[in-house]
Design a protein around this motif. Structure first.
Motif, PDB file in Angstrom:
ATOM      1  N   THR A  72      56.288  15.233  19.805  1.00 39.26           N
ATOM      2  CA  THR A  72      57.733  15.426  19.656  1.00 39.26           C
ATOM      3  C   THR A  72      58.120  15.544  18.173  1.00 39.26           C
ATOM      4  O   THR A  72      57.663  14.754  17.348  1.00 39.26           O
ATOM      5  N   GLU A  80      63.147  22.055  22.530  1.00 40.87           N
ATOM      6  CA  GLU A  80      63.612  20.906  23.315  1.00 40.87           C
ATOM      7  C   GLU A  80      62.837  19.616  23.054  1.00 40.87           C
ATOM      8  O   GLU A  80      63.370  18.532  23.251  1.00 40.87           O
ATOM      9  N   ASP A  81      61.580  19.735  22.619  1.00 39.23           N
ATOM     10  CA  ASP A  81      60.802  18.501  22.408  1.00 39.23           C
ATOM     11  C   ASP A  81      61.077  17.961  21.001  1.00 39.23           C
ATOM     12  O   ASP A  81      60.198  17.878  20.145  1.00 39.23           O
ATOM     13  N   THR A  82      62.324  17.579  20.806  1.00 38.89           N
ATOM     14  CA  THR A  82      62.807  17.189  19.475  1.00 38.89           C
ATOM     15  C   THR A  82      63.731  15.986  19.611  1.00 38.89           C
ATOM     16  O   THR A  82      64.496  15.905  20.563  1.00 38.89           O
TER      17      THR A  82
END
Lengths: 294, 367
Positions: free
Chosen positions: A90, A37-39
């Protein structure tokens, strides 16, 4: 690793506006599962610009930054530097088609590689400008018909992997939509490196290549089994052929078995076919030799 | 602090104080001193920014866009061909509502290669949604750059700002510069639509005919709102640091019958011409357009107007002249002068006013 171990989270929802049998959305599904998700995805003009849906809706469950055709890697450079300035880890991933990579985006990609931008550049390659209705690109193979090469392309496919390798990336790989576990593993691995990494993924395209939609996975497998597409990793410059290609390279199936089901190669002239076969053999020999003696 | 600096150094000094998180730039004459100075500040640790040495201006603007959307302050600088090479991305920056600040050192466009002052480069960007300001002194270049960050980042604006200075005739000349301690004059940036991976959103995807015009209108609404923000920012700057500018700078215009209008350094030089004309008994004044987007309201009713354009729109006329004409009822003499650094002295300007033939266009030096 087995397919059941791949995370259940979906970052590409089922409501995309992709064509039936689209392999690039299949690829993207596994890319995002590996990235988590940290993309942030940076997308230049390509099929994915359309697949994600129309404002105010989006099928994507990670932030997607759409940017002009030639600008993806440079945009990612700025984003990656800004995240570092903010102390955030990220992942910045460019997801670009072959036109946005081999042709109009090659300068900004080369610049970002040379500068050491911390990002992953993924080129999903359907070997033509799919979004605009299948015009030829630098990735279109010799002999393939497109709307701008109606009798078949007369020049060879550009070797973008050799160009990427010339930037001495710590990690680069090839993959194919028919092998999603391999895509997952390679993306996860690429994201462990600091600096630029590159994955070039073959993305068969039913309307563009002119084969039935249900044959998308078969088409990817035939590409690999014939040796037309070779799966490998190049880590710190060292080449490792990936298992399915290792087997295929020992005894490739006849190239015709890959070409025949595709309308774009229908009526290919003998000379082009011969050149394709010769190049395929040379490429396999070269890769085998490099792996044996780096 | 009082010092002597070039226009380029003054810009770099202001950028150092505004402290963008990311600077992405590509060198081009006559902008180079700006990026060299910033690169030196970053390398020597005087400026805690990240400097991205991109491979083209298209990428410079793309990198500012990618950095900007994370919510950080960004800066770049360019000139002429560089500006036009990034044209696709200048449109993107405004459409993406990113408060990027850019210094553009005005220069002529080839062919042939000509590195001297002309405004056609920036004026070709007038429809992109960028705010544009043209400065005329080293001090003004510095002051305006500081103000540009605050104006661009104001949440009623959120549009990029281009600070224009004339190639060589301002970028490379030395003048006194009084630097300030900006303190909280430029508040921390807050971008309401910054990327948040906890709350994922799509940016700039497909937008249909039922929606696209709404975003265009939002740009225009912010452009109109920027008038108040510019005025408030300039007033606060004047209150804190004692120097004021405004959308235009007028000189002896109150009782003037004829007004000489120009932008950039020629607009400043015009003041000398006005003093000479006044001595001759001609009631002349000068008006330097500072802000070009948003275009200022001018009071030209009943005046004779002489406009010097250091630019041209082929098949139409001087760009500044026609912009003024479109918004004002006035008699006008349009002078095309200073293209590609062509020398224009205050004596020449005196002659433009003396010889004025209202309704006509005159190309200086063409016989």
């Amino acid at each position: 690793m087995i397919i059941a171990e791949i995370p259940k989270e979906e970052y590409l929802k089922k409501c995309t506006s992709a064509c039936a049998g689209c392999s690039s959305s299949l690829i993207l599904r596994y890319v995002l599962k590996a990235a988590g998700e940290d993309t942030v995805l940076v997308v230049p003009a390509c099929c994915t610009s359309v697949i994600q849906g129309i404002y105010p809706n989006t099928a994507m469950n990670v932030p997607v930054y759409n940017v002009a055709f030639a600008a993806a890697a440079a945009c990612a450079s700025g984003m990656s530097e800004a995240f570092q300035a903010l102390g955030r880890k990220t992942h910045v991933i460019v997801y670009a088609g072959d036109g946005g990579t081999l042709d109009i985006g090659i300068q900004s990609m080369s610049g970002a590689f040379e500068r050491g931008t911390d990002f992953l550049y993924i080129c999903y390659d359907n070997e033509a400008y799919g979004n605009t209705g299948m015009q030829r690109s630098g990735a279109t193979p010799l002999g393939a018909k497109t709307t701008t090469t109606p009798t078949g392309k007369t020049v060879e496919k550009k070797d973008i992997d050799a160009i990427a390798a010339a930037h001495h990336l710590e990690y680069m790989a090839t993959a194919c939509s028919a092998y999603p576990l391999d895509i997952y593993k390679k993306v996860a691995k690429a994201l462990t490196f600091r600096g630029p990494t590159f994955i070039h993924i073959l993305a068969p395209c039913p309307p563009g290549w002119r084969y039935p939609t249900e044959k998308t996975i078969d088409m990817g497998k035939l590409a690999v089994k014939s040796g037309m597409w070779v799966l490998y990793e190049r880590e710190h410059g060292k080449l490792t052929i990936t298992a399915p290609s290792k087997a295929a390279m020992k005894k490739p199936i006849p190239l015709e078995e890959y070409l025949a089901p595709q309308g774009r190669f229908s009526g290919i002239d003998k000379k082009s076919l011969e050149i394709l076969k010769q190049q395929l053999a040379v490429n396999l020999k070269k890769l085998a030799a490099e792996e044996a003696e780096p | 602090m009082k010092k002597i600096a070039t226009g380029n150094k003054a810009i770099a000094e202001a950028v150092k104080q505004a402290l963008p998180a990311v600077v992405a730039a590509y060198p081009i004459t006559p902008q180079t001193e700006i990026v060299e100075t910033i690169a030196d500040y970053v390398t020597s640790g005087q400026m805690k920014s990240r400097y991205i040495p991109v491979e083209s201006e298209h990428s410079a603007m793309a990198a500012c866009i990618g950095a900007g959307i994370t919510g950080v302050r960004t800066f770049t600088a360019t000139s002429a061909h560089g500006l036009l090479y990034m044209h696709e991305m200048t449109n993107w920056a405004a459409g993406a509502r990113l408060p990027i600040v850019m210094a553009n050192v005005n220069r002529s466009l080839g062919p042939g290669w000509n590195i001297w002052a002309e405004h056609t480069d920036a004026l070709q960007e007038r429809d992109t949604g960028w705010l544009q300001v043209y400065v005329s002194t080293v001090q003004e270049a510095y002051d305006t750059t500081l103000m540009a960050f605050r104006i661009a980042e104001h949440n009623d604006v959120l549009l990029p700002v281009m600070v224009n200075l004339d190639g060589f005739s301002l970028s490379h000349i030395m003048q006194p510069l009084d630097t300030v301690e900006p303190g909280d004059f430029i508040p921390p940036i807050h971008l309401p639509h910054a990327i948040d991976t906890k709350n994922p959103a799509g940016y700039g995807g497909l937008t249909g005919p039922d929606q696209h015009f709404r975003f265009r209108w939002e740009i225009e609404r912010s452009m109109r709102d920027s008038v108040k923000v510019i005025a408030a920012t300039e007033k606060d700057f004047a209150d804190r640091f004692g120097r004021s500018y405004g959308p235009t700078e007028e000189y002896r215009c109150e009782d003037a019958d004829v007004i000489l209008i120009a932008i950039g350094t020629l607009g400043k030089e015009a003041e000398v011409a006005i003093d000479i004309l006044r001595k001759e008994g001609i009631k002349a004044g000068s008006m330097r357009l500072r802000w070009f987007r948003p275009f200022p309201k001018l009071n030209l009713a009943g005046k004779e107007v002489v406009v010097i354009d250091r630019d041209y729109s082929f098949g139409y006329g001087g760009i500044v002249a026609h912009e003024i004409k479109a918004k004002n009822r006035c008699e006008m003499y349009s002078v095309i002068a200073g293209l590609g650094g062509q020398e224009v002295t205050y004596d020449d300007m005196v002659e433009f006013v003396r010889q004025r033939r209202m309704g006509e266009e005159f190309w200086f030096g063409v016989t």
